[in-house]
Every structure is written in structure tokens, then in C-alpha cells.
Motif scaffolding. Structure first.
Motif, PDB file in Angstrom:
ATOM      1  N   MET A  50       1.119  -0.896  -0.143  1.00 39.62           N
ATOM      2  CA  MET A  50       0.131  -0.013  -0.044  1.00 39.62           C
ATOM      3  C   MET A  50       1.232   1.219  -0.122  1.00 39.62           C
ATOM      4  O   MET A  50       2.125   1.162   0.813  1.00 39.62           O
ATOM      5  CB  MET A  50      -0.860   0.095   1.121  1.00 39.62           C
ATOM      6  CG  MET A  50      -2.499   1.122   0.960  1.00 39.62           C
ATOM      7  SD  MET A  50      -2.841   1.166   2.394  1.00 39.62           S
ATOM      8  CE  MET A  50      -3.662  -0.514   2.885  1.00 39.62           C
ATOM      9  N   GLU A  51       0.727   1.943  -0.657  1.00 40.13           N
ATOM     10  CA  GLU A  51       0.887   3.550  -0.760  1.00 40.13           C
ATOM     11  C   GLU A  51       1.329   3.813   0.380  1.00 40.13           C
ATOM     12  O   GLU A  51       0.145   3.774   1.322  1.00 40.13           O
ATOM     13  CB  GLU A  51       0.817   4.569  -1.264  1.00 40.13           C
ATOM     14  CG  GLU A  51       0.597   6.151  -1.519  1.00 40.13           C
ATOM     15  CD  GLU A  51       0.398   7.086  -1.781  1.00 40.13           C
ATOM     16  OE1 GLU A  51       0.570   7.880  -2.489  1.00 40.13           O
ATOM     17  OE2 GLU A  51      -0.607   6.858  -2.588  1.00 40.13           O
ATOM     18  N   ALA A  67      -7.634   2.613  -1.462  1.00 39.48           N
ATOM     19  CA  ALA A  67      -5.914   2.249  -2.330  1.00 39.48           C
ATOM     20  C   ALA A  67      -5.527   1.850  -3.658  1.00 39.48           C
ATOM     21  O   ALA A  67      -4.290   2.772  -4.187  1.00 39.48           O
ATOM     22  CB  ALA A  67      -4.389   2.381  -1.073  1.00 39.48           C
ATOM     23  N   ASP A  68      -5.500   1.233  -4.004  1.00 39.93           N
ATOM     24  CA  ASP A  68      -5.728   0.349  -5.202  1.00 39.93           C
ATOM     25  C   ASP A  68      -6.389   1.153  -6.863  1.00 39.93           C
ATOM     26  O   ASP A  68      -6.141   1.440  -7.328  1.00 39.93           O
ATOM     27  CB  ASP A  68      -5.961  -0.728  -5.450  1.00 39.93           C
ATOM     28  CG  ASP A  68      -4.783  -1.630  -4.842  1.00 39.93           C
ATOM     29  OD1 ASP A  68      -4.038  -0.886  -4.231  1.00 39.93           O
ATOM     30  OD2 ASP A  68      -5.278  -2.633  -3.336  1.00 39.93           O
ATOM     31  N   ALA A 102      -9.198  -1.070   2.684  1.00 43.54           N
ATOM     32  CA  ALA A 102      -8.091  -1.475   2.238  1.00 43.54           C
ATOM     33  C   ALA A 102      -7.591  -1.489   0.744  1.00 43.54           C
ATOM     34  O   ALA A 102      -6.689  -0.515   0.127  1.00 43.54           O
ATOM     35  CB  ALA A 102      -6.927  -2.229   2.093  1.00 43.54           C
ATOM     36  N   SER A 144       0.528   4.140   5.999  1.00 39.01           N
ATOM     37  CA  SER A 144       0.120   3.675   5.096  1.00 39.01           C
ATOM     38  C   SER A 144      -1.097   5.240   4.525  1.00 39.01           C
ATOM     39  O   SER A 144      -1.677   5.456   5.321  1.00 39.01           O
ATOM     40  CB  SER A 144      -1.106   2.542   5.135  1.00 39.01           C
ATOM     41  OG  SER A 144      -1.807   2.164   6.807  1.00 39.01           O
ATOM     42  N   GLY A 184      -1.976  -4.546   4.591  1.00 33.38           N
ATOM     43  CA  GLY A 184      -0.833  -3.418   4.475  1.00 33.38           C
ATOM     44  C   GLY A 184      -0.802  -2.054   5.244  1.00 33.38           C
ATOM     45  O   GLY A 184      -0.551  -0.915   4.480  1.00 33.38           O
TER      46      GLY A 184
END
Length: 327
Positions: free
Chosen positions: A1-2, A298-299, A295, A14, A46
């Protein structure tokens, strides 16, 4: 994750964190095994930033996080806690002795010598202008009890006052598609000062999940039942201060903007991540599946400009007239 640097802490976190109010209190009961499953899913997904407070379940949330990290031997998660809401709220309670006692209690719960980040937990407005409070926090840093400190605020004015203080590392505030107030001034000021922004209530207490309708009910010990009028704490913490029916209508208008393959909640989280100056956003979760879904936001690709404009149009028409300049 960024990951992004959380302001003056200098620590990477994160972009999707985990809010753990749900693991302590005021959202109905969460059993020990359920809480552990949420924490496991977050870490495996992540998530490297957990946000808690000493008042969540009177320390239960902290203890659950501390046990999980200690037993798993995890040392790459930044844990932010909060202090001050376990006593009746007057500026005078924010003394060095009290702050020392509160942070020592949190250190024991989280099983650490030094707390990563301690945030004043929405204290009275006068506290933000009181030098002695921030001198006391500096003392706790010097003593090694805490690494850095920040604030959790209710209003834009409180955020701006905190950002101007030289050792405030982060500001936690409410920002979502039903609370656009901080965008114009607060986020730019934080970026200019190098102060991190932690976003709470990103789904407007679940409204922006798209799962609620006029027939939805909540448990008696859920703040979405008992705090709709602000009788327990600031009403802005419950559905972002928006009337439930108005919030439902806003969600219906926002729903067609959701990107293909994404959920309403992921759309709402991606919108926050896209705001310049945001360090991390901390949705809560009661189940591992909710954690994994959050989560995955984030993608998603950054939202196109026309989508952002459409979100703002819904806000201006439905929400802004109700909230005014309150927050």
C-alpha cells in the motif's frame, strides 16, 4: 500500500489506516476474537497506522492493540492514541501531571516505553491557545514518554491554531464528501507547515458505505442511536452532523459516480486520499471483510476532475445549507 510521511513525526504511514473506536465502545459490542481478526486483517492488508484513544472502552481498544502488536512481534505500525476525554472537559485538566498520568496509562496498555503519537482529544477550544499545555507536551517528549504529539479537532479554527504551533506534528479532523469545510484553508496551511493530516469519520459514520436506508436501526449503545442530537458529545462526530435523511439522499445522488468495480465506501475513501495534504485516513471496521474492502480503496485510480466537481455539487446543494460554517 502507498505510504506517506505523517507530518512532523517523520514516520511513514499507510494512506489507509485503521480507526479503532469500534474495538472499544460506542458502536455496539465487539468480542475479543472479532477485534483480533480485524487487527490481523488490517496488518495483512498493508495497514501501518492504527488510531485509538484512552477513552475507547476506557482503554479496551488500546489494550487490544497492545496485545496484538506485542504477541505478533510487530514493530512497523505507527500507533496514535489520544488523551483527555476521560475527565470532565475544562481547560484546567490539561496539566503536566494529568498528561503524564494519562500517557503513562496508555504506555502500559500499549506495552511500549514511548508512545509514537499522542493527540489531545478534542479538548476545549481555549486549550489550543494555552502555551502551558504545549510546554507540558514538550516535557513529555523530553522525558521519552512520547515521541511526538498532535491534536484531534472539531473545528477549522482549532485546526489552524494548532498548525501554527511549532511542535504540533499532526492534526486529526473530519473530512469526507459530506464535510468539505477543511479543504479551502486547513489542508493548504498544514501542507505549508509540514503538519500531517489524519482524517477521521471518512464514511460519515457509515452513511457513505451506501448500506443504510430509512429502515436501518442501530444498537442502543451505538452512538448513531444515542448521539444524533449531540447529547453525549459533539454531534459532528455522528453522521458528520448531517441529518440522517439528508445524508441518505446525498448518498443516492453520489452513487452513480462510483467507479466501475468499486464500492461506495471505496469511492468515498479514494476521494479523501486524493485531497492534497492528507497523510492517512482512518476508517473503522467491525469485520475483517470491511478492513479488506477499505484497504483496497488505495488501489483505485485517482478520481477524474468531473467526478470531483459532481461531488462538490451534491455537497453545495444538500449538505452545505445544513452545516453552514459550524465545522
Amino acid at each position: 500500500m502507498e505510504q506517506r510521511i505523517l507530518g512532523r513525526t517523520g514516520r511513514p504511514v499507510s494512506v489507509i489506516g485503521l480507526g479503532t473506536w469500534q474495538l472499544g465502545a460506542d458502536w455496539g459490542d465487539v468480542r475479543e476474537e472479532e477485534a483480533r481478526a480485524v487487527l490481523e486483517a488490517a496488518y495483512e492488508g498493508g495497514v501501518r497506522f492504527f488510531d485509538t484513544a484512552d477513552v475507547y472502552g476506557d482503554g479496551l481498544s488500546e489494550r487490544r492493540i497492545g496485545s496484538f502488536l506485542h504477541e505478533r512481534g510487530i514493530d512497523d505500525v505507527v500507533v496514535a492514541t489520544k488523551a483527555g476525554r476521560r475527565m470532565p472537559q475544562t481547560p484546567q485538566i490539561y496539566s503536566l501531571d494529568n498528561l503524564r498520568a494519562w500517557t503513562d496509562r496508555s504506555r502500559a496498555h500499549l506495552r511500549v516505553q514511548t508512545l509514537d503519537l499522542v493527540q489531545l482529544h478534542c479538548p476545549p477550544t481555549a486549550v489550543y491557545g494555552t502555551d502551558a499545555v504545549f510546554d507540558a507536551l514538550d516535557t513529555l517528549v523530553e522525558e521519552g514518554r512520547i515521541a511526538r504529539y498532535g491534536v484531534s479537532v472539531e473545528t477549522r479554527a482549532e485546526a489552524l491554531t494548532a498548525i501554527a504551533r511549532p511542535n504540533v506534528a499532526s492534526v486529526q479532523l473530519i473530512l469526507n464528501m459530506m464535510r468539505l469545510g477543511p479543504l479551502a484553508e486547513v489542508l493548504p496551511a498544514a501542507r505549508a507547515a509540514g503538519v500531517g493530516i489524519i482524517v477521521r469519520v471518512p464514511l460519515a459514520s457509515g452513511l457513505l458505505s451506501g448500506r443504510y436506508d430509512e429502515n436501518t436501526t442501530f444498537a442502543a449503545n451505538d452512538h448513531r442511536t444515542f448521539n444524533r442530537d449531540g447529547s453525549a458529545f459533539d454531534v459532528g462526530e455522528t453522521f458528520s452532523g448531517v441529518d440522517f435523511a439528508t445524508g441518505l439522499e446525498a448518498v443516492r445522488r453520489l452513487a452513480p459516480l462510483v467507479p466501475d468495480g468499486a464500492t461506495m465506501a471505496q469511492f468515498a475513501l479514494r476521494w479523501i486520499i486524493d485531497q492534497p495534504g492528507v497523510s492517512t485516513v482512518i476508517p473503522g471496521a467491525r469485520t475483517p471483510e470491511q478492513v479488506r474492502t477499505n484497504a483496497a480503496a488505495a488501489d483505485l485510480a485517482p478520481l477524474p476532475a468531473e467526478t470531483v466537481a459532481a461531488v462538490e455539487a451534491v455537497y453545495r446543494e444538500l449538505i452545505a445549507p445544513q452545516l453552514g460554517d459550524r465545522w
